[in-house]
Design a protein around this motif. Structure first.
Motif, PDB file in Angstrom:
ATOM      1  N   GLY A 383       0.782  -1.232   0.000  1.00 47.97           N
ATOM      2  CA  GLY A 383       0.000   0.000   0.000  1.00 47.97           C
ATOM      3  C   GLY A 383       0.814   1.283   0.000  1.00 47.97           C
ATOM      4  N   MET A 384       1.514   1.571  -1.096  1.00 47.23           N
ATOM      5  CA  MET A 384       2.437   2.696  -1.151  1.00 47.23           C
ATOM      6  C   MET A 384       1.808   4.003  -0.681  1.00 47.23           C
ATOM      7  SD  MET A 384       5.465   3.782  -1.865  1.00 47.23           S
ATOM      8  CE  MET A 384       6.222   2.499  -2.875  1.00 47.23           C
ATOM      9  N   ASN A 385       0.582   4.290  -1.134  1.00 49.95           N
ATOM     10  CA  ASN A 385      -0.037   5.566  -0.769  1.00 49.95           C
ATOM     11  C   ASN A 385      -0.336   5.664   0.723  1.00 49.95           C
ATOM     12  OD1 ASN A 385       0.070   6.144  -3.473  1.00 49.95           O
ATOM     13  ND2 ASN A 385      -2.048   6.825  -3.627  1.00 49.95           N
ATOM     14  N   LEU A 386      -0.568   4.526   1.378  1.00 48.63           N
ATOM     15  CA  LEU A 386      -0.798   4.546   2.822  1.00 48.63           C
ATOM     16  C   LEU A 386       0.426   5.094   3.543  1.00 48.63           C
ATOM     17  CD1 LEU A 386      -2.481   1.044   3.337  1.00 48.63           C
ATOM     18  CD2 LEU A 386      -3.612   3.261   3.150  1.00 48.63           C
ATOM     19  N   TYR A 387       1.602   4.662   3.095  1.00 49.00           N
ATOM     20  CA  TYR A 387       2.826   5.096   3.751  1.00 49.00           C
ATOM     21  C   TYR A 387       3.201   6.515   3.357  1.00 49.00           C
ATOM     22  CZ  TYR A 387       2.884   0.171   4.802  1.00 49.00           C
ATOM     23  OH  TYR A 387       2.514  -1.078   5.240  1.00 49.00           O
ATOM     24  N   VAL A 388       2.797   6.931   2.164  1.00 48.63           N
ATOM     25  CA  VAL A 388       2.987   8.328   1.774  1.00 48.63           C
ATOM     26  C   VAL A 388       2.170   9.235   2.694  1.00 48.63           C
ATOM     27  CG1 VAL A 388       2.551  10.042  -0.030  1.00 48.63           C
ATOM     28  CG2 VAL A 388       3.548   7.834  -0.629  1.00 48.63           C
ATOM     29  N   ILE A 389       0.919   8.858   2.947  1.00 50.09           N
ATOM     30  CA  ILE A 389       0.066   9.642   3.843  1.00 50.09           C
ATOM     31  C   ILE A 389       0.638   9.664   5.251  1.00 50.09           C
ATOM     32  CG2 ILE A 389      -2.235   9.793   4.899  1.00 50.09           C
ATOM     33  CD1 ILE A 389      -2.083  10.612   1.925  1.00 50.09           C
ATOM     34  N   ARG A 390       1.149   8.530   5.699  1.00 49.65           N
ATOM     35  CA  ARG A 390       1.783   8.484   7.018  1.00 49.65           C
ATOM     36  C   ARG A 390       2.992   9.414   7.059  1.00 49.65           C
ATOM     37  NH1 ARG A 390       0.994   7.590  11.539  1.00 49.65           N
ATOM     38  NH2 ARG A 390       2.548   6.031  12.105  1.00 49.65           N
ATOM     39  N   GLY A 391       3.657   9.561   5.915  1.00 50.10           N
ATOM     40  CA  GLY A 391       4.816  10.438   5.870  1.00 50.10           C
ATOM     41  C   GLY A 391       4.448  11.906   5.959  1.00 50.10           C
ATOM     42  N   VAL A 392       3.359  12.306   5.293  1.00 44.75           N
ATOM     43  CA  VAL A 392       2.968  13.722   5.294  1.00 44.75           C
ATOM     44  C   VAL A 392       2.097  14.071   6.496  1.00 44.75           C
ATOM     45  CG1 VAL A 392       3.155  13.883   2.788  1.00 44.75           C
ATOM     46  CG2 VAL A 392       0.946  13.334   3.803  1.00 44.75           C
ATOM     47  N   ALA A 393       1.486  13.062   7.138  1.00 49.37           N
ATOM     48  CA  ALA A 393       0.664  13.301   8.339  1.00 49.37           C
ATOM     49  C   ALA A 393       0.970  12.216   9.370  1.00 49.37           C
ATOM     50  CB  ALA A 393      -0.821  13.311   7.984  1.00 49.37           C
TER      51      ALA A 393
END
Length: 438
Positions: A383-393
Motif C-alpha cells: 500500500g504505497m499511498n498509505l505510507y505516503v500519507i503516514r509520511g505527510v501526516a
C-alpha cells in the motif's frame, strides 16, 4: 517435474525473495537466472544480458523518464498548492467542498505527473492539514487523499498505461484516451461520496462554510491555467497526430521547467539538481524492473511455464466472465504485495493470450487492471499511498487511514463492476477519436 510444478515453485521462490525486501529488479533477475541454471544448465545463462537489454531497447520507453521528469518539476514547485487553493475557493460553499477540492486536485495533479505516490504526497502536504483545520475528520481527509492519489496511474499521462502498452503492444494513445472517462467517473463517484459524508458531519457539527468573493476566486487562476494548458497540449498533440508520445513527453518536460522558472522563480541550481536526481532515480528503477521482468518472462516461456498455464486455464472451461472475476481476484492479491509496474510486466505475458482467446478487448482490460492496481496502492501490507500519507501526516494513526480508505476501495470495486458491465465507458472516447479497434 512438470511445467506447472515448475511454475508453482517459481511463484513460491519469487514471492519469498520479494518479501525479503530485495529490490524488485534484482529479485526477478536472480530468480529467473536460478531456474534457468537448474533446468537449462550454465549454457542457459549465456543470453541473460541480451534479453535484459533488448527489453529496454525501445524508443517508446523514452516517454517514461520524460513524463517522470515532467511530474518531478511540477511537484517541486508550488503548483500543487495553487491548484488545491483554486479548487477550494470555487467549491468552499459545497458540503464537503474541501474534500471535493482535494479529490479534484488529485485528479488534476495526476494528469500533470502520472504518478500516484507523487500525487498523494504533493496534495497531501497541503490538503490534509487544511482539511483538518476546517473540521474534516482525520479518516475522511487521509482516505480522500490516499484514494485520490491513486488516480495518478489511470488519468493520462499514466506511466502504468505506458508500461502496459509496451508490454502488450497496444497503442499508448488509445490507452491514454481509454483512461480519461473512467478517471473522470471515479473522480465524480469519490466527490459524491465526499459530499454525502461531509453533509452528515456538517449537520452534526453545525459548521458554517467559508465564503470567497468572485475576485478572490479569479485572482489565483493565472497560476493554475498554464499547467492545465499543458494537459490540453498533451491531448491535442498526441491525439492530433502531431508528434509521438516520446516527443510530446520531452516537450512538456521542457515547457514545465520553463513555467516553473517563470512563475515560481525557481532558479536555484541545487533545487534543480535535486529534482533531476529524483526523476533519474525513479526512471532507472522502473527501467531496471522492465528489463528484469522481460528476462523473467523469457525464462518462463523458455521453461514452457506460461504456455502450460494458458493451456490449463483454457482447459478448465471457465466461462469468460467467471474467468475475469478470478483474474481480478488474483490481481487484487498481487496488488497487496507488488507495485503495478512489476505486476503488469510479470503477468501480462501469461494473461494476454488467454484474454485474447476469450475475445476480451485489451484496451478495456487495461483500464480494469489499472483500477485494480489502484486498490493495491491503498491496501496493506505494501500500500504505497498509505505510507505516503503516514509520511505527510505522521500523527494520524495507520488504522485511521485504513478506515478512511475502506469506502473508497469499495467504490473502486464498484467502478470495476460498472466497466465490466458497460465496456463503452472506457472504449467510447478512443473509438470516437481514433476509430474502432480491430
Amino acid at each position: 517435474m512438470s511445467e506447472l510444478e515448475i511454475g508453482f515453485w517459481v511463484l513460491v521462490v519469487t514471492t519469498a525473495v520479494l518479501l525479503t525486501g530485495v529490490p524488485i529488479a534484482f529479485g526477478l533477475t536472480a530468480v529467473a537466472a536460478l531456474f534457468l541454471l537448474i533446468f537449462e544448465g550454465p549454457s542457459g545463462l549465456g543470453t541473460v544480458a541480451v534479453h535484459f537489454f533488448d527489453e529496454i531497447n525501445h524508443f517508446a520507453l523514452l516517454t517514461i523518464p520524460m513524463f517522470i521528469l515532467f511530474g518531478a518539476v511540477i511537484g517541486s514547485s508550488g503548483a500543487s498548492r495553487d491548484i488545491y487553493e483554486a479548487l477550494h475557493r470555487w467549491l468552499a460553499r459545497i458540503p464537503g467542498g474541501m474534500v471535493v477540492a482535494s479529490i479534484l486536485a488529485c485528479g488534476i495533479f495526476s494528469a500533470l505527473c502520472g504518478s500516484s505516490p507523487a500525487t498523494a504526497a504533493a496534495i497531501g502536504k497541503v490538503g490534509i492539514p487544511e482539511m483538518r483545520r476546517r473540521g474534516v475528520s482525520e479518516g475522511l481527509a487521509s482516505g480522500a487523499i490516499a484514494a485520490g492519489g491513486t488516480l495518478g496511474i489511470l488519468i493520462p499521462p499514466s506511466i502504468i498505461l505506458i508500461v502496459y502498452g509496451i508490454a502488450t503492444e497496444q497503442s499508448i494513445g488509445r490507452l491514454f484516451l481509454a483512461g480519461v472517462v473512467p478517471g473522470a467517473m471515479i473522480v465524480a463517484i469519490f466527490s459524491v461520496y465526499a459530499v454525502l459524508s461531509a453533509s452528515r458531519q456538517r449537520r452534526q457539527d453545525s459548521v458554517e462554510p467559508e465564503t470567497y468573493s468572485l475576485a478572490e476566486k479569479i485572482v489565483i487562476l493565472p497560476r493554475v491555467l498554464p499547467f492545465l494548458g499543458l494537459i490540453l497540449f498533451v491531448l491535442y498533440a498526441l491525439y492530433g497526430g502531431i508528434a509521438t508520445p516520446s516527443e510530446i513527453a520531452a516537450i512538456v518536460a521542457l515547457l514545465s521547467a520553463l513555467l516553473v522558472i517563470v512563475m515560481y522563480r525557481q532558479f536555484s541550481f541545487q533545487a534543480w539538481r535535486s529534482t533531476v536526481a529524483a526523476a533519474t532515480r525513479e526512471s532507472c528503477m522502473i527501467l531496471l524492473i522492465v528489463g528484469a521482468a522481460g528476462f523473467f518472462s523469457y525464462t518462463m516461456s523458455k521453461l514452457y511455464v506460461t504456455q502450460s498455464l494458458a493451456e490449463w486455464i483454457i482447459g478448465t472451461g471457465l466461462e469468460p466472465w467467471l474467468f475475469l472475476v478470478v483474474v481480478n481476484g488474483f490481481l487484487l492479491l498481487l496488488g497487496c504485495f507488488l507495485p503495478p509496474v512489476a505486476i503488469i510486466l510479470m503477468v501480462m505475458p501469461i494473461l494476454q493470450p488467454i484474454l485474447e482467446a476469450q475475445d476480451f478487448n485489451m484496451i478495456w482490460f487495461a483500464v480494469i487492471m489499472t483500477i485494480n492496481m489502484e486498490i493495491g496502492l491503498i491496501t496493506p501490507p505494501v500500500g504505497m499511498n498509505l505510507y505516503v500519507i503516514r509520511g505527510v501526516a505522521p500523527d494520524i494513526p495507520l488504522m485511521t487511514v485504513l478506515r478512511g480508505t475502506a469506502p473508497f476501495v469499495l467504490l473502486m470495486i464498484g467502478s470495476i463492476v460498472l466497466l465490466a458491465m458497460f465496456p463503452g465507458i472506457a472504449l467510447w472516447l478512443p473509438n470516437l477519436l481514433m476509430g474502432a479497434s480491430l
